[in-house]
Design a protein around this motif. Structure first.
Motif, PDB file in Angstrom:
ATOM      1  N   ARG A  97      28.321  31.276  23.457  1.00  0.00           N
ATOM      2  CA  ARG A  97      29.453  32.193  23.507  1.00  0.00           C
ATOM      3  C   ARG A  97      29.096  33.524  22.863  1.00  0.00           C
ATOM      4  N   ALA A  98      28.359  33.476  21.755  1.00  0.00           N
ATOM      5  CA  ALA A  98      28.009  34.717  21.065  1.00  0.00           C
ATOM      6  C   ALA A  98      27.063  35.574  21.889  1.00  0.00           C
ATOM      7  N   SER A  99      26.118  34.949  22.588  1.00  0.00           N
ATOM      8  CA  SER A  99      25.110  35.716  23.329  1.00  0.00           C
ATOM      9  C   SER A  99      25.583  36.136  24.714  1.00  0.00           C
ATOM     10  N   SER A 100      26.444  35.332  25.359  1.00  0.00           N
ATOM     11  CA  SER A 100      26.840  35.630  26.737  1.00  0.00           C
ATOM     12  C   SER A 100      27.844  36.772  26.828  1.00  0.00           C
ATOM     13  N   PHE A 101      28.676  36.920  25.792  1.00  0.00           N
ATOM     14  CA  PHE A 101      29.639  38.013  25.846  1.00  0.00           C
ATOM     15  C   PHE A 101      28.942  39.303  25.430  1.00  0.00           C
ATOM     16  N   ASN A 102      28.258  39.913  26.385  1.00  0.00           N
ATOM     17  CA  ASN A 102      27.547  41.161  26.144  1.00  0.00           C
ATOM     18  C   ASN A 102      27.983  42.202  27.164  1.00  0.00           C
ATOM     19  N   ARG A 103      27.565  43.419  26.932  1.00  0.00           N
ATOM     20  CA  ARG A 103      28.027  44.529  27.760  1.00  0.00           C
ATOM     21  C   ARG A 103      27.605  44.365  29.223  1.00  0.00           C
ATOM     22  N   HIS A 104      26.421  43.843  29.465  1.00  0.00           N
ATOM     23  CA  HIS A 104      25.937  43.697  30.836  1.00  0.00           C
ATOM     24  C   HIS A 104      26.816  42.728  31.629  1.00  0.00           C
ATOM     25  N   ASN A 105      27.085  41.536  31.073  1.00  0.00           N
ATOM     26  CA  ASN A 105      27.887  40.543  31.790  1.00  0.00           C
ATOM     27  C   ASN A 105      29.315  41.029  32.010  1.00  0.00           C
ATOM     28  N   VAL A 106      29.890  41.651  30.994  1.00  0.00           N
ATOM     29  CA  VAL A 106      31.271  42.115  31.107  1.00  0.00           C
ATOM     30  C   VAL A 106      31.370  43.248  32.124  1.00  0.00           C
ATOM     31  N   ASN A 107      30.413  44.165  32.123  1.00  0.00           N
ATOM     32  CA  ASN A 107      30.436  45.262  33.092  1.00  0.00           C
ATOM     33  C   ASN A 107      30.308  44.753  34.525  1.00  0.00           C
ATOM     34  N   GLN A 108      29.491  43.716  34.715  1.00  0.00           N
ATOM     35  CA  GLN A 108      29.368  43.131  36.046  1.00  0.00           C
ATOM     36  C   GLN A 108      30.703  42.581  36.533  1.00  0.00           C
ATOM     37  N   PHE A 109      31.417  41.913  35.638  1.00  0.00           N
ATOM     38  CA  PHE A 109      32.713  41.358  36.016  1.00  0.00           C
ATOM     39  C   PHE A 109      33.701  42.464  36.372  1.00  0.00           C
ATOM     40  N   PHE A 110      33.769  43.508  35.557  1.00  0.00           N
ATOM     41  CA  PHE A 110      34.725  44.577  35.820  1.00  0.00           C
ATOM     42  C   PHE A 110      34.362  45.368  37.069  1.00  0.00           C
ATOM     43  N   GLU A 111      33.080  45.476  37.378  1.00  0.00           N
ATOM     44  CA  GLU A 111      32.685  46.150  38.625  1.00  0.00           C
ATOM     45  C   GLU A 111      33.210  45.385  39.841  1.00  0.00           C
ATOM     46  N   LYS A 112      33.033  44.060  39.825  1.00  0.00           N
ATOM     47  CA  LYS A 112      33.509  43.254  40.950  1.00  0.00           C
ATOM     48  C   LYS A 112      35.036  43.271  41.010  1.00  0.00           C
ATOM     49  N   LEU A 113      35.685  43.195  39.837  1.00  0.00           N
ATOM     50  CA  LEU A 113      37.146  43.229  39.818  1.00  0.00           C
ATOM     51  C   LEU A 113      37.670  44.569  40.344  1.00  0.00           C
ATOM     52  N   GLY A 114      37.068  45.671  39.914  1.00  0.00           N
ATOM     53  CA  GLY A 114      37.502  46.978  40.393  1.00  0.00           C
ATOM     54  C   GLY A 114      37.305  47.149  41.885  1.00  0.00           C
ATOM     55  N   ASP A 115      36.190  46.649  42.409  1.00  0.00           N
ATOM     56  CA  ASP A 115      35.952  46.741  43.854  1.00  0.00           C
ATOM     57  C   ASP A 115      37.003  45.959  44.637  1.00  0.00           C
ATOM     58  N   LEU A 116      37.371  44.773  44.147  1.00  0.00           N
ATOM     59  CA  LEU A 116      38.362  43.959  44.853  1.00  0.00           C
ATOM     60  C   LEU A 116      39.746  44.603  44.801  1.00  0.00           C
ATOM     61  N   ILE A 117      40.099  45.180  43.644  1.00  0.00           N
ATOM     62  CA  ILE A 117      41.403  45.840  43.533  1.00  0.00           C
ATOM     63  C   ILE A 117      41.494  47.021  44.500  1.00  0.00           C
ATOM     64  N   THR A 118      40.410  47.795  44.601  1.00  0.00           N
ATOM     65  CA  THR A 118      40.404  48.953  45.497  1.00  0.00           C
ATOM     66  C   THR A 118      40.363  48.534  46.960  1.00  0.00           C
ATOM     67  N   LYS A 119      39.535  47.547  47.266  1.00  0.00           N
ATOM     68  CA  LYS A 119      39.352  47.142  48.664  1.00  0.00           C
ATOM     69  C   LYS A 119      40.631  46.547  49.247  1.00  0.00           C
ATOM     70  N   HIS A 120      41.309  45.690  48.497  1.00  0.00           N
ATOM     71  CA  HIS A 120      42.480  44.979  49.019  1.00  0.00           C
ATOM     72  C   HIS A 120      43.798  45.569  48.518  1.00  0.00           C
ATOM     73  N   ASN A 121      43.717  46.680  47.772  1.00  0.00           N
ATOM     74  CA  ASN A 121      44.924  47.338  47.259  1.00  0.00           C
ATOM     75  C   ASN A 121      45.821  46.335  46.528  1.00  0.00           C
ATOM     76  N   LEU A 122      45.219  45.631  45.572  1.00  0.00           N
ATOM     77  CA  LEU A 122      45.909  44.548  44.892  1.00  0.00           C
ATOM     78  C   LEU A 122      46.941  45.089  43.916  1.00  0.00           C
ATOM     79  N   THR A 123      48.079  44.437  43.868  1.00  0.00           N
ATOM     80  CA  THR A 123      49.141  44.744  42.918  1.00  0.00           C
ATOM     81  C   THR A 123      49.194  43.634  41.870  1.00  0.00           C
ATOM     82  N   PRO A 124      49.860  43.864  40.725  1.00  0.00           N
ATOM     83  CA  PRO A 124      49.863  42.831  39.679  1.00  0.00           C
ATOM     84  C   PRO A 124      50.462  41.510  40.126  1.00  0.00           C
TER      85      PRO A 124
END
Length: 488
Positions: A97-124
């Motif tokens: 848990r200490a090693s996996s929560f790093n900037r690289h892994n988190v940025n990858q997740f937010f990049e994919k999340l941002g792409d999906l929100i933009t592509k499908h125009n997702l609402t809350p």
């Protein structure tokens, strides 16, 4: 009154370290605690004595030489002078848990999340998160009032060890939720098990009581029934990498019904998953209160797993509230979307294992890097290139190594730049002691006070190729065709 007892106005005790030295020592202790390698009180006393001897600090008490460490009274007064420090009991945290929560892994997740929100125009209302949590027939009792000074205070529970029932929860960024699902440790499930549960809840059973792909398929039908996704209005479902979630039958059902599955990075759900961030904690608290109420109204009886749905019926509407859900999504940075929600302090525990990947290492100009001898004074880990020198391993001078350097206003060096080839690395957040003349030669020399020169921060060795062939999961859109085909 005798003159010897007259208090001296404005008296200031003689200190071993000056104010600036104690500030640096305090910053080093805080830094060690932030990377989850905090120092014990005994280690702080030993470090103080070693720093006093190494940097020729005056006013060292004779007892320090006798014991090889600073005294307990010094540590007590040191904590009083530095109010940011206190002796705390740490919480056990896994290395993964200490090693996996790093900037690289988190940025990858937010990049994919941002792409999906933009592509499908997702609402809350179309962004959901699901997670399993366990409710046992025996939970830890809450604090009560009792006689002061009593060594042990008891509280009645059903049995010594409880039996676990898995509860599946799902919430949306708008603050909505769907009725939960129960997984009982029974091979033959009957609907009467959930007769006291929340309205429209469902249940299933297996030998262990844990969620498997078979039970998760049932929950997916339950989820699709309540969220009603359509091809023109898809639903995003955030979930972890549990084996029941990445089953190929689950993914095909989700894709067929316009449900997009996005997985979190491994060992990062404690910060990224909204249910873990702000819902499961209150849910367990209210479950514990409900169990205490049940035991009071049913004295002498033993709670079984069939009372769990009634416990959840009481706790669910109190814990899974719109304000708790929305605040959890906001704190995780999912909605409103905020990829910079986490600070450098949040990523500090990953400093120890923040290493360049083998395939990205640069081989140019690193063949002749000398390996320092064991008795050489080590510079701070974030500036010491020798940490990346190993047998037949090439290094990379990566900016990510330097991003953990705390930039302080009182530093004498530029903490954000690398030392030149003919320049000796200088510890950051340190200061030069006044110039002193050598007793024999009369030459003047300067000494840099830095606790990390005495006790370097731990740093993992460089990664090597070919030692771990196990497939490692990472954040991915599981319903994408390449991911689905790879799982097949």
């Amino acid at each position: 009154m005798k003159s010897g007892l007259t208090p001296v106005v404005g008296y200031k005790p003689r200190l071993v370290f000056n104010e600036e030295q104690e500030t640096l020592l305090s910053k080093y202790i805080l830094r060690s605690a932030s990377i989850y390698f905090g120092l014990l009180p005994e280690e702080v006393r030993q470090l103080a004595y070693q720093c006093a001897m190494k940097f020729n600090v005056h006013n060292i008490p004779p007892s320090w030489h006798t014991n090889g460490e600073a005294g307990k009274d010094w540590l007590t007064n040191f904590l009083k002078r530095n109010s940011t420090l206190s002796i705390r009991i740490p919480e056990a945290t896994s290395a993964g848990r200490a090693s996996s929560f790093n900037r690289h892994n988190v940025n990858q997740f937010f990049e994919k999340l941002g792409d999906l929100i933009t592509k499908h125009n997702l609402t809350p209302s179309r962004i959901w998160n699901l997670d399993e949590t366990g409710v046992q027939t025996v939970l830890n009792p809450k604090k009560i009032l009792a006689e002061k000074g009593t060594k042990q205070v008891g509280a009645i529970v059903s049995t010594e060890r409880g039996t676990l029932v898995t509860v599946e929860l799902a919430v949306s960024a708008l603050g909505n939720s769907i009725p939960p699902m129960f997984v009982f440790p029974r091979l033959k499930y009957k609907d009467l098990f959930i007769r006291d549960g929340p309205p429209e809840c469902i249940g299933a059973g297996n030998k262990s009581g844990w969620m498997t792909s078979t039970e998760f398929l049932v929950f997916m039908d339950h989820f699709i029934k309540h969220t009603k996704p359509r091809p023109e209005v898809p639903v995003l479902l955030l979930l972890d990498n549990h084996s029941s979630h990445i089953d190929i039958d689950v993914i095909e059902k989700a894709k067929k019904n316009s449900v997009i599955l996005l997985s979190f990075p491994p060992h990062c759900t404690h910060r990224l998953q909204p249910l873990d961030v702000g819902v499961n904690g209150p849910f367990k608290t209210y479950c514990s209160k409900a169990q205490n109420n049940w035991l009071r109204t049913n004295p002498g009886k033993i709670m079984s797993i069939y009372e769990i749905p009634g416990i959840v019926k009481y706790a669910f509407p109190l814990a899974v509230t719109p304000i708790n859900i929305c605040n959890a999504f906001k704190k995780a940075g999912i909605w409103p979307y905020n990829s910079n929600v986490f600070t450098d302090e949040d990523y500090a525990p990953s400093f120890v294992t923040d290493r360049p990947m083998p395939e990205n290492r640069l081989s140019q100009g690193t063949d002749n890097l000398p390996v320092p001898p064991n008795n050489r004074e080590r510079t701070p880990q974030y500036l010491d290139e020798s940490n990346y020198v190993g047998s037949n391993v090439e290094i990379e001078t990566s900016p990510s190594i330097l991003q953990h350097v705390p930039v302080q206003s009182d530093c004498r060096v530029d903490c954000t730049s690398e030392p030149s080839a003919n320049q000796e690395p200088t510890p950051c957040c340190s200061f030069q002691l006044p110039q002193s003349a050598d007793n024999n030669t009369g030459d003047k020399n300067t000494t840099i006070f830095s606790p990390e020169l005495i006790r370097p921060l731990p740093k993992a060795p460089p990664r090597l190729n070919g030692y771990n062939k196990r497939l490692k999961r990472m954040t991915a859109v599981l319903t994408d065709t390449p991911e689905k085909n790879a799982l097949k």
